[in-house]
Design an enzyme around this catalytic site. Structure first.
Site, PDB file in Angstrom:
ATOM      1  N   GLU A   7      -1.972  -5.512  -4.825  1.00 18.54           N
ATOM      2  CA  GLU A   7      -1.397  -6.798  -5.205  1.00 18.54           C
ATOM      3  C   GLU A   7      -1.091  -7.699  -4.013  1.00 18.54           C
ATOM      4  OE1 GLU A   7      -0.062  -3.756  -5.537  1.00 18.54           O
ATOM      5  OE2 GLU A   7       2.087  -3.762  -5.130  1.00 18.54           O
ATOM      6  N   HIS A  55      -2.392  -6.101 -14.212  1.00 17.00           N
ATOM      7  CA  HIS A  55      -1.449  -5.310 -13.419  1.00 17.00           C
ATOM      8  C   HIS A  55      -1.174  -5.969 -12.067  1.00 17.00           C
ATOM      9  CE1 HIS A  55       0.504  -1.488 -12.159  1.00 17.00           C
ATOM     10  NE2 HIS A  55       0.104  -1.890 -10.958  1.00 17.00           N
ATOM     11  N   GLU A  56      -2.239  -6.285 -11.343  1.00 15.13           N
ATOM     12  CA  GLU A  56      -2.037  -6.856  -9.996  1.00 15.13           C
ATOM     13  C   GLU A  56      -1.358  -8.212 -10.082  1.00 15.13           C
ATOM     14  OE1 GLU A  56      -2.310  -4.614  -7.974  1.00 15.13           O
ATOM     15  OE2 GLU A  56      -3.649  -3.294  -9.099  1.00 15.13           O
ATOM     16  N   HIS A  73       2.352  -8.039 -10.539  1.00 16.84           N
ATOM     17  CA  HIS A  73       3.081  -7.783  -9.288  1.00 16.84           C
ATOM     18  C   HIS A  73       3.559  -9.081  -8.629  1.00 16.84           C
ATOM     19  CE1 HIS A  73       3.161  -3.519  -8.514  1.00 16.84           C
ATOM     20  NE2 HIS A  73       1.861  -3.379  -8.659  1.00 16.84           N
ATOM     21  N   GLU A 108       6.424  -0.422  -9.653  1.00 14.63           N
ATOM     22  CA  GLU A 108       5.325  -0.009 -10.515  1.00 14.63           C
ATOM     23  C   GLU A 108       5.681   0.165 -11.985  1.00 14.63           C
ATOM     24  OE1 GLU A 108       2.508  -0.467  -9.613  1.00 14.63           O
ATOM     25  OE2 GLU A 108       2.591  -0.434  -7.422  1.00 14.63           O
ATOM     26  N   ASP A 137       3.038   8.217   0.707  1.00  8.59           N
ATOM     27  CA  ASP A 137       1.759   8.396   0.020  1.00  8.59           C
ATOM     28  C   ASP A 137       1.602   9.823  -0.511  1.00  8.59           C
ATOM     29  OD1 ASP A 137      -0.652   6.927  -0.692  1.00  8.59           O
ATOM     30  OD2 ASP A 137      -1.685   8.442   0.512  1.00  8.59           O
ATOM     31  N   TYR A 168       4.886   4.686 -12.381  1.00  9.69           N
ATOM     32  CA  TYR A 168       4.211   3.715 -13.246  1.00  9.69           C
ATOM     33  C   TYR A 168       4.577   3.922 -14.719  1.00  9.69           C
ATOM     34  CZ  TYR A 168       1.029   2.812  -9.280  1.00  9.69           C
ATOM     35  OH  TYR A 168       0.500   2.480  -8.061  1.00  9.69           O
TER      36      TYR A 168
HETATM   37 ZN   LIG Z   1       0.888  -1.595  -9.076  1.00  8.55          ZN
END
Ligand SMILES: [Zn+2]
Length: 643
Positions: A309, A333-334, A337, A356, A412, A420
């Protein structure tokens, strides 16, 4: 400059047209955002930088891309808000940077040499760069170059691009890789504006998630073409983004357009042409889009994510270009954001669900408004099943909750579907208790009152209590809120997607499995959406006769599916059934695509049995160089011998 939206872009790109298409992509943002309030930066386990005495407010980058050395080199200047007049040192995050020189300055004063020290590297966080700050100094300028293996950059050879003629570079800073190409305070609790000058080989185009300044013939410098950018809105470091390649631009509306390699730009513009409608829909629900333009950069297939995003310029995988808009929820979705994440940002990666979970909730609301409730329900049902599967693969218990402990770990390593889909289910639960209208107003207020700020989970909970829970005391208990945050499963009181989202698909599947005719199945399936196909394939028994799989494959050409998501679930079914006829196509797919969501489960499935593991290692040996460093690490971890 006025945008030139009616100008056609020719993919052969003579120089003059290149100028126009660059001009079309650079319009001014209506209003610059005020500097963030000087609030204390929350403690973040994922940074080595100090943020008490100095807080970066503006960044000036001047970088040259060298494709043969695979480096960016030049200077990064940070202008700080100095909060402690007696402070004598600032510490920045770096990873694998070669530091040439560090200078400091006070206000508009001249640069003066200062001393610095680079700590030994830690695997999770890189190296702390200590810079001595003379009395009063509030600026530093670091001359440096990146390493060819910088984790936040991927340098692609021409063979890894669609056009095969020119190299390509793209950055991916989230979560903590901005430090691998810029020395800075790499924490989402710090927001800054920036200006950037990027020098590229003459035949290439640079884009950033920022406003592109005017580009003219004068802007060349020796062997380089020079691009300048300005980001007037304060953003966290993980949203700094750069790409350089043989790029063309095609407008879709007066504020949206596609950047892509010339051979991809038309197909991408067709696929994503609902983008303007998505923005209008989201604005009605959650307030104005505050970033000026919204463009999409379509990357080569090695991009490790679905989308990123980056503000004003979403980076997207080409694997969602299915030809029928069936995977464009990625853009929803993006785009979402732009409210949840970019406008109101998780203050630390521990609070990632604020980015998320909210965004996944918004994404499905946009899909519902544009493509109907049935489509949103199907996506939600797929989300819940992905959530369950994701939880099974997580080895650290806290990672199965909304609040993972990231102490000493690269965020990460905790990345999964949990923030999410569990985050979204939490918000759906709140919506069900207070009604959609009240919940929409609440969300809009959250975005409005925290615009261009970073927020922690505790700040959200306090806001939730005052602005929603207190409006109907007793509707939601404190115990329920705590369960949402800390449970490793889905709470029993969650509101799950309607179970009949795929009822017709399941009926057709069961009839065929019981011996029904292929013709009957084919007739029903001819009307299926991508989501229905995904469910059909994904819900097939994991033990089937090879002849039955071959019959399905003959009828529906699943092994050679051009739809990356359908191919993905089919290959998983093939692996489960050891249906080797699909393996050669699967191998090509795993070499061509670097999107982790699509390849990682295949590696994991293969790694679960000895012959599969051997095949996975063979494929990885061929695919590895084409993968992004993040994907390389993830796959290597799956394939490493278990002790
Ligand atoms: Zn996302």
């Amino acid at each position: 400059m006025k945008s030139l939206t009616t100008r056609r872009v020719c993919t052969t790109r003579p120089a003059l047209l290149l100028f126009f298409m660059l001009a079309a992509a650079c319009s001014r943002t209506p209003a610059e955002t005020p500097s963030p309030r000087p609030i204390a930066v929350p403690k973040d386990a994922s940074t080595l930088a100090t943020v008490d005495a100095f807080v970066a407010r503006h960044l000036v980058l001047d970088l040259t891309a060298d494709f043969s050395a695979r480096t960016l080199s030049g200077t990064a200047e940070l202008r700080f808000d100095r909060r402690d007049p007696n402070a004598t040192e600032v510490v920045l995050d770096t990873r694998d940077l070669k530091i040439e020189k560090v200078e400091a300055a006070t206000g508009a004063g001249a640069w003066m040499a200062t001393t610095h020290r680079l700590d030994a590297a830690t695997p999770a966080f890189g190296s702390a760069l200590h810079i001595a700050m003379p009395a009063g100094a509030d600026r530093v300028r670091v001359a440096y170059s990146t390493s060819p293996g910088a984790r936040g950059l991927q340098w692609l050879a021409p063979s890894q691009t669609a056009g095969k003629e020119h190299p390509f570079l793209f950055s991916q800073a989230q979560a903590i890789q901005a430090r691998s190409f810029i020395p800075l305070q790499d924490t989402p609790g710090v927001r800054m504006t920036y200006d950037a000058t990027i020098r590229t080989p003459k035949e290439l185009v640079a884009v950033m998630a920022a406003e592109m300044e005017d580009v003219g013939p004068a802007l060349s410098d020796g062997p380089h073409r020079v691009f300048t950018f300005k980001m007037p809105q304060a953003i966290p470091s993980y949203l700094i983004a750069l790409a350089i390649g043989d790029l063309a631009f095609k407008p879709m509306s007066n504020r949206t357009g596609i950047w892509a390699e010339p051979s991809m730009v038309d197909a991408a513009a067709r696929e994503f042409d609902d983008t303007e409608k998505m923005i209008v829909t989201t604005e009605k629900l959650y307030g104005p889009y505050r970033w000026g333009r919204y463009d999409i950069l379509v990357l080569p297939p090695s991009f490790p994510f679905g989308g990123m995003e980056n503000p004003r310029l979403t980076f997207a995988t080409p694997t969602v270009i299915a030809g029928d808009k069936s995977l464009v929820s990625l853009v929803a979705h993006e785009l979402a954001h732009s409210w949840s994440g970019n406008l109101v940002t998780n203050a630390t990666w521990h609070d990632f669900w604020l980015n998320e979970g909210f965004t996944t909730y918004l994404e499905r609301r946009i899909v519902e408004a544009l493509y109907g409730k049935h489509m949103a329900d199907m996506q939600a049902a797929i989300g819940v099943s992905d959530l369950a599967e994701s939880r099974k693969t997580l080895e650290v218990a806290g990672d199965r909750t909304l609040l993972p402990d990231l102490t000493g770990r690269d965020p990460d390593d905790a990345f999964s579907n949990v923030p999410y889909e569990q985050g979204r289910l939490f918000l759906v639960f709140l919506e069900s208790k207070f009604g959609r209208d009240a919940f929409d107003s609440f969300l809009r207020k959250w975005f409005d009152e925290h615009a261009f700020e970073s927020a922690t989970t505790d700040e959200f909970l306090a806001f939730l209590e005052t602005n929603l829970l207190d409006t109907r005391p007793g509707a939601v208990t404190d115990a329920q809120i705590q369960e949402w945050l800390h449970t490793e499963g889905i709470p029993g009181f969650a509101v799950l997607p309607t179970s009949d989202a795929f009822a017709k698909v399941e009926q057709a599947r069961d009839e065929w499995l019981k011996g029904g005719s292929m013709d009957a199945l084919a007739k029903t399936a001819s009307a299926w959406s991508t989501q229905e196909w995904i469910h059909f394939v994904d819900s097939m028994p994991r033990k089937m006769e090879a002849s039955r799989l071959a019959a399905l494959d003959r009828q529906f050409t699943l092994t050679e599916s051009m739809n990356s998501e359908i191919a993905h679930v089919w290959y998983r079914l093939a692996i489960a059934n050891r249906y080797a006829a699909a393996y050669p196509a699967m191998e090509r797919y795993m070499i061509r695509i670097g999107r982790r969501k699509l390849i990682v489960p295949l590696y994991r499935d293969l790694a679960a049995y000895p012959e599969g593991l051997a095949l996975a290692n063979k494929i990885f040996a061929k695919a590895r160089d084409g993968y992004h460093p993040l994907a390389q690490t993830t796959v290597a971890d799956i394939l490493k011998p278990k002790t």
